[in-house]
Design a protein around this motif. Sequence first.
Motif, mmCIF file in Angstrom:
data_model
loop_
_atom_site.group_PDB
_atom_site.id
_atom_site.type_symbol
_atom_site.label_atom_id
_atom_site.label_comp_id
_atom_site.label_asym_id
_atom_site.label_seq_id
_atom_site.Cartn_x
_atom_site.Cartn_y
_atom_site.Cartn_z
ATOM 1 N N GLN A 1 44.065 46.438 24.740
ATOM 2 C CA GLN A 1 43.908 45.994 23.353
ATOM 3 C C GLN A 1 43.257 44.620 23.251
ATOM 4 O O GLN A 1 42.260 44.445 22.569
ATOM 5 N N VAL A 2 43.804 43.623 23.916
ATOM 6 C CA VAL A 2 43.220 42.274 23.872
ATOM 7 C C VAL A 2 43.183 41.735 25.301
ATOM 8 O O VAL A 2 44.037 40.942 25.706
ATOM 9 N N PRO A 3 42.207 42.145 26.093
ATOM 10 C CA PRO A 3 42.143 41.695 27.487
ATOM 11 C C PRO A 3 41.651 40.254 27.565
ATOM 12 O O PRO A 3 40.463 39.982 27.444
ATOM 13 N N ASP A 4 42.579 39.326 27.773
ATOM 14 C CA ASP A 4 42.232 37.902 27.774
ATOM 15 C C ASP A 4 42.009 37.362 29.179
ATOM 16 O O ASP A 4 40.925 36.936 29.528
ATOM 17 N N GLY A 5 43.080 37.349 29.977
ATOM 18 C CA GLY A 5 42.977 36.744 31.295
ATOM 19 C C GLY A 5 42.650 37.747 32.373
ATOM 20 O O GLY A 5 42.946 38.933 32.257
ATOM 21 N N ILE A 6 42.044 37.249 33.456
ATOM 22 C CA ILE A 6 41.739 38.096 34.613
ATOM 23 C C ILE A 6 41.841 37.245 35.861
ATOM 24 O O ILE A 6 41.523 36.042 35.839
ATOM 25 N N ALA A 7 42.336 37.845 36.938
ATOM 26 C CA ALA A 7 42.438 37.140 38.213
ATOM 27 C C ALA A 7 42.345 38.150 39.340
ATOM 28 O O ALA A 7 42.965 39.214 39.269
ATOM 29 N N LEU A 8 41.587 37.816 40.372
ATOM 30 C CA LEU A 8 41.436 38.688 41.527
ATOM 31 C C LEU A 8 42.363 38.227 42.641
ATOM 32 O O LEU A 8 42.470 37.037 42.918
ATOM 33 N N ASP A 9 43.018 39.171 43.261
ATOM 34 C CA ASP A 9 43.776 38.947 44.485
ATOM 35 C C ASP A 9 42.906 39.471 45.622
ATOM 36 O O ASP A 9 42.924 40.656 45.952
ATOM 37 N N LEU A 10 42.124 38.579 46.201
ATOM 38 C CA LEU A 10 41.156 38.995 47.212
ATOM 39 C C LEU A 10 41.831 39.535 48.460
ATOM 40 O O LEU A 10 41.300 40.419 49.133
ATOM 41 N N SER A 11 42.999 39.006 48.776
ATOM 42 C CA SER A 11 43.664 39.436 49.997
ATOM 43 C C SER A 11 44.040 40.902 49.953
ATOM 44 O O SER A 11 43.945 41.609 50.956
ATOM 45 N N HIS A 12 44.466 41.355 48.789
ATOM 46 C CA HIS A 12 44.916 42.738 48.675
ATOM 47 C C HIS A 12 43.943 43.590 47.886
ATOM 48 O O HIS A 12 44.230 44.755 47.609
ATOM 49 N N ARG A 13 42.810 43.009 47.537
ATOM 50 C CA ARG A 13 41.778 43.723 46.805
ATOM 51 C C ARG A 13 42.335 44.294 45.508
ATOM 52 O O ARG A 13 42.207 45.478 45.206
ATOM 53 N N ARG A 14 43.003 43.449 44.724
ATOM 54 C CA ARG A 14 43.548 43.856 43.436
ATOM 55 C C ARG A 14 43.019 42.944 42.343
ATOM 56 O O ARG A 14 42.676 41.789 42.590
ATOM 57 N N VAL A 15 43.002 43.477 41.143
ATOM 58 C CA VAL A 15 42.629 42.681 39.978
ATOM 59 C C VAL A 15 43.776 42.741 38.980
ATOM 60 O O VAL A 15 44.320 43.808 38.698
ATOM 61 N N TYR A 16 44.166 41.584 38.466
ATOM 62 C CA TYR A 16 45.209 41.471 37.450
ATOM 63 C C TYR A 16 44.564 41.072 36.124
ATOM 64 O O TYR A 16 43.572 40.338 36.110
ATOM 65 N N TRP A 17 45.145 41.532 35.040
ATOM 66 C CA TRP A 17 44.690 41.067 33.738
ATOM 67 C C TRP A 17 45.850 41.027 32.759
ATOM 68 O O TRP A 17 46.899 41.635 32.991
ATOM 69 N N THR A 18 45.648 40.311 31.658
ATOM 70 C CA THR A 18 46.663 40.227 30.614
ATOM 71 C C THR A 18 46.178 40.954 29.366
ATOM 72 O O THR A 18 44.974 41.125 29.163
ATOM 73 N N ASP A 19 47.135 41.355 28.553
ATOM 74 C CA ASP A 19 46.844 41.948 27.259
ATOM 75 C C ASP A 19 47.493 41.046 26.218
ATOM 76 O O ASP A 19 48.713 41.058 26.042
ATOM 77 N N ALA A 20 46.676 40.247 25.526
ATOM 78 C CA ALA A 20 47.195 39.239 24.596
ATOM 79 C C ALA A 20 47.719 39.841 23.306
ATOM 80 O O ALA A 20 48.182 39.110 22.433
ATOM 81 N N GLU A 21 47.640 41.171 23.163
ATOM 82 C CA GLU A 21 48.239 41.786 21.984
ATOM 83 C C GLU A 21 49.736 41.493 21.953
ATOM 84 O O GLU A 21 50.349 41.423 20.892
ATOM 85 N N THR A 22 50.325 41.312 23.128
ATOM 86 C CA THR A 22 51.734 40.959 23.191
ATOM 87 C C THR A 22 51.913 39.588 23.823
ATOM 88 O O THR A 22 52.834 39.353 24.587
ATOM 89 N N ASP A 23 50.985 38.686 23.531
ATOM 90 C CA ASP A 23 51.102 37.237 23.739
ATOM 91 C C ASP A 23 50.625 36.654 25.066
ATOM 92 O O ASP A 23 50.184 35.523 25.064
ATOM 93 N N PRO A 24 50.743 37.295 26.250
ATOM 94 C CA PRO A 24 50.231 36.623 27.442
ATOM 95 C C PRO A 24 48.742 36.373 27.328
ATOM 96 O O PRO A 24 47.999 37.214 26.838
ATOM 97 N N ARG A 25 48.298 35.195 27.759
ATOM 98 C CA ARG A 25 46.900 34.817 27.596
ATOM 99 C C ARG A 25 46.189 34.771 28.945
ATOM 100 O O ARG A 25 45.437 35.645 29.303
ATOM 101 N N GLU A 26 46.418 33.760 29.729
ATOM 102 C CA GLU A 26 45.691 33.589 30.984
ATOM 103 C C GLU A 26 46.580 33.974 32.156
ATOM 104 O O GLU A 26 47.812 33.962 32.065
ATOM 105 N N ILE A 27 45.961 34.316 33.269
ATOM 106 C CA ILE A 27 46.697 34.673 34.488
ATOM 107 C C ILE A 27 45.912 34.170 35.688
ATOM 108 O O ILE A 27 44.680 34.101 35.661
ATOM 109 N N THR A 28 46.641 33.780 36.736
ATOM 110 C CA THR A 28 46.005 33.383 37.981
ATOM 111 C C THR A 28 46.908 33.786 39.127
ATOM 112 O O THR A 28 48.117 33.993 38.949
ATOM 113 N N VAL A 29 46.335 33.926 40.313
ATOM 114 C CA VAL A 29 47.034 34.440 41.487
ATOM 115 C C VAL A 29 47.092 33.368 42.561
ATOM 116 O O VAL A 29 46.088 32.710 42.845
ATOM 117 N N ASP A 30 48.277 33.186 43.130
ATOM 118 C CA ASP A 30 48.463 32.330 44.302
ATOM 119 C C ASP A 30 48.661 33.244 45.497
ATOM 120 O O ASP A 30 49.756 33.775 45.721
#
Length: 1166
Positions: A800-829
């Motif tokens: 619905q509202v894809p705001d944040g995105i972050a890649l986890d290069l080690s595991h070859r995954r991509v994370y994102w947030t859906d701001a329709e329910t408030d989360p905005r940005e995301i990052t991976v450690d």
Amino acid sequence: MPYIGEADISYFVEEDSEGSFSQSTNTGLLWLSVDTPISSSSVSGVRFSRGPGQAIYDNVTSPPTTLISGTSVKVSINYDYEDQLLFWTETTTRSVYRTELQSGNYVSTPIYSGTSSQAEGLAVDWVSKNVYWTDAAYNWIMVSEYSGAYAHQLVLTDIDRPRGIAVHPSRGLLFWSDVGTSPRIEMANLDGTGRQILVSKERNGVQSIKSPNGITIDYNSNRLYWVDQGLKSIKSISWNGVNYIISMILTEINFVFPFDITLDENYFFVSDHLSGVVWIISRSNTSNRRAISAGSNTGTLGITYYSPLRQAHMTSTCSDNNGLCDQMCVGVASGRTCLCAKDHVLNADGRTCDRNTHMITGHQLLFAIANGVYKLPVNFGHSQQSQNITQIIYNMNVFTMDYVYEYDMLYAYDDNSKSIVRTDLREGTTRTAIITGVNNIQGITIDWLANNIYYSDSENIAIYVCTTDGRFCSPIISDNIQQPRGIAVHPEKKYLFWADSGSVPRIERSGLSGRQRKNLASAGLVRPTSVTIDFSKQRVYWVDSGQFVVFSSDYDGNGKQSVYGANSDVAGIAIFQDHLYWTQPRHNAIGQKDLVNNNYVNAVFAWASPTTIIAYDATKQKQSPGPCDMDNGGCAEICIPSTGGAECLCGQKANTTCTQVLRCPVYLRHGSISEACDNTQGNNCPFQCDNEFSATLQRDLRCLDTGEWDADMNTLCRLDIDMEHFMLVADSLLATIFHLSLSSTHYEYAVLPITGMSNPVAVDYDPLDEKVYWTDVNLHTINRAAVDGSDKEVIAEGVQVPDGIALDLSHRRVYWTDAETDPREITVDEIKGHIYWSDWGTLPKIEQSDLDGGDRMILVSDGLGWPNSLALDVTDDRLYWCDALVDKIEYYNFKTGSRHLLLQLSGTPHPFGIAVVDRNIYWTDWTKRQLQRADKHTGLNIGGVGYAIFEKPMGVHTFKKQISSTLPATTARTTTATRTTTITSTTQTSSPTPEASLGLKTDALIPSKPISNAPPTYIIRTALAKQTTLTWNQSMPTSASNFTSGIVTDYNQWNLSTISGIVTGVVIFIVLIVVLTLVLITVYRRRRIQRPNIINTGFFQEREHFMKYSTDLDGVEVVPSAPPAPPIAVTRDSALDSLEHIYLTPQNAPERQISDSSIYNTIPDY
């Protein structure tokens, strides 16, 4: 003819009995309300706020009168004041209604049945007595006289998603807004002729228009107004027939979803659907505004100001005896135009209508049953009337068919006569067998520009091209093909598509002569059969009969998606505008689906099994000149259009006068081939690459005898930008991603040549595959592409509202947030195995969890407003963020567990994206429209970076390639999360085991699906796709040094080129496994998820109490989860077992509710 608005009529404001009207005593605001969220039980009503604008403004708390109420959702509304008639569209009944106001009984009468659920605009020509409405799903504008007896499709071509509509009867003009992929405001005569674009991004700039909704006209000043949902503003344009001047009327109000607009002489009235209010805004001073509340959980839709001043009495040519028209009279500036209903045609006298004797009238679906061909209206699924399935061709057993609209010819394979038959649709009795003695023909398609017919022959295992008279035929594809099935041609693009259901099932594309083949899709296919094309959306659709699923992709195979899944066999498919149609022989059914809203519409059932189906569409087969038009392109037999001119093929019968001529393609990605050269076999041609691209070949191209160039055209021009140290910045208004080199202080921006963006927000970069990832909030997608724009893919849609995105290069995954329910940005450690995200809810905060969503905790919760972007600085072990409400840049120190203020921004800033690299922190600012920079430790040395070239800069991402003194050439990835990862190329041909992870558990976290058939990858594992090794360099923070320093040192002692080095490496490797296993057992908490080979992890959505999912970098399909019960658990959906999805639930995650609409007045939108 008196000019509209000249009449001097006074207002009468009297209290009538509730729910009744009196023409002499009523002016006011008519508006539509509906219970939200909209459902089948939602109550929708026609509300009336009595009085002129000033009285309504002064009495906003006075309850409106409800005139009409019911459970069918009403969307758009208008009226005829003199005749006391009210008109509206309904989505539930898919109809246009009329009711008489003076009676007080409000008996509603449908005047047209068969709109889609997106008939969102309606206008009334009170002079000629016609009503107009838009339909964004069927992509047309229709007109009917008040009774509905003669409905006519007025505008059909080059229209995407029409919404608002308005008429200017005294000028004979029609206006409408289009919110499609190319948003615009258009104008035409009331009969649909003389179309011209008034406002568009291309013509007026991105700040002029983005998502235009409702429109209205000030007839006194000849000014058109519209509300723009994307720009959250009221805009206007004046016209005098030559010049068009656009003005910004209002931007400072926080509209949420401005849907419709109307006006009187002093006020604007705007319905704001999602906030549930009607705004009353002074035209002389827009800061003076108030709102009428529709009530709790109630939205507002169509709106119109009911007054004789808006519809002054006048006459037109149509006022006298209907303009002598048989059916419908439409007033235009020059007089009038007579129109006829869809099943009639206008005679040469321009007045009378006769019944159309053509076998197919209007837009129809044609489908085959064993004894013939039948027709059905394209809007059968929305019509409330019973549908008549009419047979038009008899005594033919049709397997596949296509048509040529210009000549009214239908071409079909008749299995009874084993021939391809041509039928004249004007007469229906003239049939000609043009190709005889053919068996098992699976697909037919017509190139209507070159007059060629293509068919797939499963008996001879080939695809043939013939002239449409059948005189000359030639096989064009016979190698590397097994079971050719459905086939479709795109004459304008010069593409041929087909399905092959052999042992390697696939969808392929080639040029029209069968060369330049490209595999579009193969993974996951079982038995692809029917193929069709959506020409307006530029996508190809196909049926996989082995899975009962309809798929689609773009013309290059990118963005593959499942469109429809059936419960049994699917045979044929067709596309008309934004609707998909299919046949299901087992159920004798023909189904219809709305592709825009992803809604199943309806089905109609025949008495026998329908097979193939096509949409007979006048708008699809556009005419354009081609190389075969003159003298058959100089060819003796078959002329094939190509991008470089005419190609000549010879039929299977020997003909010594026929010479084959093949041409090499003149299209070059990111470059051009000289137009002056002869691109036929044996000739050389010079070429040049576009700006910012460099050639990999330093000579001319040579056209081989096969009609192919002697070089790889995909890599001939290479993007010539800095990929060593750079920054990416997304711009939502310019719909692009900028590249900025950080290797020098010149700071020159370049636009990445990635097309098809609408509103990009967050951006990330994968240095392994050299691909850019981004979110698009307009398209609701997660996307990726190579930096040169190739290999573009949609890896997730429906967000619905894809705001944040972050890649986890080690595991070859991509994370994102859906701001329709408030989360905005995301990052991976990746070192600590954490994700961090910002939350915009009623209690803003920044949170942390494990990569699987476990061990969730709040890092910061006090003093936050709009925490936008996050940046993880691994070197200093800090997490930075920018807050656009309190205008601060702050950071959290993980070593001390404390929060610090870095910058208090001055002026009127709006920081959004943030990133850290080296000693600097970078952020984007909406108001400055320029990238900003400061020292990350002190906050000093604030300044702009490069030019202020942005319109609305959003997410930012940095990358820096580094050279290590102890390692081979390495690449350090410093992103929005500022991860300092070293990527080392290696010649290693086998991958270490999962136990070779660097200091983190392997079996306790979630291993992911590998990319490119590489071995599986685990947490910070040393084997990734493309034989690339990940290690952590020695600049990591102290918290990771216990795991990294010794490992990197030992790793560098390996000599993989010698046997002794390998043995030494193996010994060290085993010792490390033992040591690290002990450390893992004693240091790290036990992970909650134990199951291996599960690829999707997630992100919390508190309000809905479930997780939004990430996907691996292959873009495995994401499915929504059901509300689960705590604690965190992993469950498996057996139906999706092969996709390996998991459902993750938060532990004791509180449910949060927004109790009022005040939040919509403060939060800025895109």
